[in-house]
Design a protein around this motif. Structure first.
Motif, PDB file in Angstrom:
ATOM      1  N   THR A  98       0.760  -1.028   0.024  1.00 48.51           N
ATOM      2  CA  THR A  98       0.159   0.090  -0.005  1.00 48.51           C
ATOM      3  C   THR A  98       0.812   1.308   0.241  1.00 48.51           C
ATOM      4  N   ALA A  99       1.758   1.309   0.855  1.00 46.77           N
ATOM      5  CA  ALA A  99       2.761   2.586   0.904  1.00 46.77           C
ATOM      6  C   ALA A  99       3.392   2.756  -0.564  1.00 46.77           C
ATOM      7  N   ALA A 100       3.792   1.800  -1.000  1.00 47.28           N
ATOM      8  CA  ALA A 100       4.601   2.051  -2.286  1.00 47.28           C
ATOM      9  C   ALA A 100       3.670   2.620  -3.331  1.00 47.28           C
ATOM     10  N   VAL A 101       2.526   1.862  -3.410  1.00 44.77           N
ATOM     11  CA  VAL A 101       1.579   2.218  -4.565  1.00 44.77           C
ATOM     12  C   VAL A 101       0.892   3.762  -4.299  1.00 44.77           C
ATOM     13  N   LEU A 102       0.959   4.033  -3.204  1.00 45.74           N
ATOM     14  CA  LEU A 102       0.269   5.548  -2.733  1.00 45.74           C
ATOM     15  C   LEU A 102       1.241   6.433  -2.774  1.00 45.74           C
ATOM     16  N   ASP A 103       2.539   6.209  -2.499  1.00 49.65           N
ATOM     17  CA  ASP A 103       3.474   7.258  -2.262  1.00 49.65           C
ATOM     18  C   ASP A 103       4.357   7.167  -3.552  1.00 49.65           C
ATOM     19  N   ASP A 104       4.348   6.226  -4.443  1.00 58.16           N
ATOM     20  CA  ASP A 104       5.054   6.310  -5.814  1.00 58.16           C
ATOM     21  C   ASP A 104       4.175   5.603  -6.815  1.00 58.16           C
ATOM     22  N   PRO A 105       2.998   5.952  -7.169  1.00 56.93           N
ATOM     23  CA  PRO A 105       2.190   5.398  -8.116  1.00 56.93           C
ATOM     24  C   PRO A 105       2.785   5.421  -9.503  1.00 56.93           C
ATOM     25  N   HIS A 106       2.832   4.197 -10.012  1.00 53.89           N
ATOM     26  CA  HIS A 106       3.403   4.063 -11.579  1.00 53.89           C
ATOM     27  C   HIS A 106       2.367   4.341 -12.674  1.00 53.89           C
ATOM     28  N   ASP A 107       1.075   4.166 -12.362  1.00 52.33           N
ATOM     29  CA  ASP A 107       0.054   4.121 -13.424  1.00 52.33           C
ATOM     30  C   ASP A 107      -0.636   5.626 -13.384  1.00 52.33           C
ATOM     31  N   GLU A 108      -1.019   6.230 -14.213  1.00 50.64           N
ATOM     32  CA  GLU A 108      -1.711   7.452 -14.357  1.00 50.64           C
ATOM     33  C   GLU A 108      -2.767   7.266 -13.770  1.00 50.64           C
ATOM     34  N   TYR A 109      -3.817   6.244 -13.849  1.00 57.50           N
ATOM     35  CA  TYR A 109      -5.218   6.379 -13.082  1.00 57.50           C
ATOM     36  C   TYR A 109      -4.896   6.529 -11.571  1.00 57.50           C
ATOM     37  N   THR A 110      -3.934   5.889 -11.106  1.00 57.24           N
ATOM     38  CA  THR A 110      -3.563   5.883  -9.539  1.00 57.24           C
ATOM     39  C   THR A 110      -3.190   7.427  -9.468  1.00 57.24           C
ATOM     40  N   ARG A 111      -2.520   7.995 -10.073  1.00 61.42           N
ATOM     41  CA  ARG A 111      -2.092   9.273  -9.701  1.00 61.42           C
ATOM     42  C   ARG A 111      -3.347  10.041 -10.041  1.00 61.42           C
ATOM     43  N   GLN A 112      -4.353  10.032 -10.749  1.00 63.70           N
ATOM     44  CA  GLN A 112      -5.698  10.827 -10.793  1.00 63.70           C
ATOM     45  C   GLN A 112      -6.326  10.622  -9.612  1.00 63.70           C
ATOM     46  N   LEU A 113      -6.406   9.346  -9.009  1.00 66.92           N
ATOM     47  CA  LEU A 113      -7.139   9.139  -7.983  1.00 66.92           C
ATOM     48  C   LEU A 113      -6.689   9.909  -6.591  1.00 66.92           C
ATOM     49  N   LEU A 114      -5.327  10.053  -6.841  1.00 68.03           N
ATOM     50  CA  LEU A 114      -4.555  10.495  -5.572  1.00 68.03           C
ATOM     51  C   LEU A 114      -4.794  11.981  -5.618  1.00 68.03           C
ATOM     52  N   ALA A 115      -4.724  12.733  -6.974  1.00 70.69           N
ATOM     53  CA  ALA A 115      -4.844  14.118  -7.154  1.00 70.69           C
ATOM     54  C   ALA A 115      -6.327  14.378  -6.796  1.00 70.69           C
ATOM     55  N   ALA A 116      -7.110  13.745  -6.697  1.00 77.23           N
ATOM     56  CA  ALA A 116      -8.693  14.048  -6.469  1.00 77.23           C
ATOM     57  C   ALA A 116      -8.876  14.044  -5.233  1.00 77.23           C
ATOM     58  N   ILE A 117      -8.175  13.802  -4.193  1.00 77.90           N
ATOM     59  CA  ILE A 117      -8.327  13.783  -2.849  1.00 77.90           C
ATOM     60  C   ILE A 117      -8.425  15.252  -2.325  1.00 77.90           C
ATOM     61  N   PRO A 118      -9.495  15.604  -1.636  1.00 76.48           N
ATOM     62  CA  PRO A 118      -9.312  17.036  -1.374  1.00 76.48           C
ATOM     63  C   PRO A 118      -8.442  17.320  -0.297  1.00 76.48           C
ATOM     64  N   ARG A 119      -7.726  18.597  -0.546  1.00 80.11           N
ATOM     65  CA  ARG A 119      -6.742  19.052   0.235  1.00 80.11           C
ATOM     66  C   ARG A 119      -7.156  20.149   0.884  1.00 80.11           C
ATOM     67  N   PRO A 120      -6.588  20.340   2.481  1.00 79.25           N
ATOM     68  CA  PRO A 120      -7.169  21.310   3.384  1.00 79.25           C
ATOM     69  C   PRO A 120      -6.674  22.845   2.687  1.00 79.25           C
ATOM     70  N   ILE A 121      -7.419  23.801   2.835  1.00 77.79           N
ATOM     71  CA  ILE A 121      -6.948  24.923   2.222  1.00 77.79           C
ATOM     72  C   ILE A 121      -6.262  25.649   3.211  1.00 77.79           C
ATOM     73  N   GLN A 122      -4.913  26.258   2.782  1.00 76.01           N
ATOM     74  CA  GLN A 122      -3.952  26.870   3.464  1.00 76.01           C
ATOM     75  C   GLN A 122      -4.268  28.410   3.528  1.00 76.01           C
ATOM     76  N   TYR A 123      -4.512  28.960   4.735  1.00 75.43           N
ATOM     77  CA  TYR A 123      -4.603  30.522   4.926  1.00 75.43           C
ATOM     78  C   TYR A 123      -3.408  31.267   5.340  1.00 75.43           C
ATOM     79  N   THR A 124      -2.779  32.110   4.538  1.00 78.42           N
ATOM     80  CA  THR A 124      -1.844  32.730   5.138  1.00 78.42           C
ATOM     81  C   THR A 124      -2.157  34.116   5.805  1.00 78.42           C
ATOM     82  N   PRO A 125      -1.702  34.438   6.806  1.00 78.54           N
ATOM     83  CA  PRO A 125      -2.135  35.660   7.725  1.00 78.54           C
ATOM     84  C   PRO A 125      -1.556  37.079   6.778  1.00 78.54           C
TER      85      PRO A 125
END
Length: 249
Positions: free
Chosen positions: A222-249
């Motif tokens: 699991t760690a290898a697939v998610l930390d260093d995905p080889h397939d483009e579809y896996t990378r797309q799934l990872l990119a679709a995960i919502p990221r927290p919005i960073q606010y800068t003062p």
């Protein structure tokens, strides 16, 4: 041992020109005592793969083996499945203790079944005194715990969990996942864990497979697939995960 192997498995729905291939020559392994996660979008074939394992849909090709032998279709079932919807997986007319006891091996007395149902309710962190209550008296998270207890009543060597947290709110999801990990560590069963949520699979599974259009496009630790995905579809799934919005003062 309790090693579950999908060997070049295919599943089709329909016949002739209208036939649809839901699972296309999938090979993967659930190791003895381990957890293999399967992820993918809706319609990727992951739930069909789970249903094929427990005999709910027939194979068009390939084999599903438990410790190198075909899974028996009669007698005690070495594989048990927990389904996605906790509201439809239990008989609303049946007390939950009786529903759990229904899955137990033959040859047990009524008293033994009642005692085992109480033990299993306690194992999933529910009050065993509620064994005579019907499912309507329980919340969705509690019903999913009951469904897990019901699956464990069959004494499975492999547990198949099909999107079992997707119908629950976030806090309840975490509690169910923690329970599942504790039970797996304590009882030692192998587990096929189906989900569309990569974060959930990272938490639960040591190995994983990514499915798209009925095929496995990537698999490994699991760690290898998610930390260093080889397939483009896996990378797309990872990119679709919502990221927290960073606010800068």
């Amino acid at each position: 041992m309790s090693e579950l192997v999908f060997d070049d498995v295919s599943v089709r729905y329909g016949v002739g020109r209208g036939a649809m291939t839901a699972v296309d020559r999938v090979s993967l392994t659930v190791p003895d005592g381990g957890v293999t996660g399967v992820v993918g979008e809706s319609g990727s074939g992951k739930s069909t793969l789970a249903r094929a394992a427990v005999g709910l849909v027939p194979l068009h090709g390939g084999r599903i083996l438990l410790d190198g032998a075909p899974i028996p279709r009669r007698g005690p079932r070495p594989l048990q499945m927990v389904f996605q919807d906790p509201y439809s997986s239990l008989d609303p007319r049946m007390p939950v203790g009786a529903s759990i006891a229904e899955m137990m091996p033959s040859g047990m007395t009524r008293r033994e079944r009642a005692a085992e149902a109480a033990r299993l309710l306690e194992l999933v962190q529910l009050d065993p005194d509620k064994a005579d209550a019907r499912p309507s008296r329980f919340s969705g998270g509690q019903r999913q715990r009951i469904a897990i207890a019901r699956a464990l009543a069959g004494r499975p060597r492999v547990l198949i969990a099909d999107e079992i947290t997707s119908a629950l709110d976030v806090l309840i999801q975490g509690a169910i996942l923690n329970l599942l990990r504790e039970l797996q560590d304590e009882l030692g069963f192998s587990m096929l864990f189906i989900s569309h949520n990569l974060a959930v699979v990272r938490y639960v599974a040591s190995h994983m497979a990514v499915m798209r259009d009925g095929r496995v496009v990537e698999q490994g630790p699991t760690a290898a697939v998610l930390d260093d995905p080889h397939d483009e579809y896996t990378r797309q799934l990872l990119a679709a995960i919502p990221r927290p919005i960073q606010y800068t003062p």
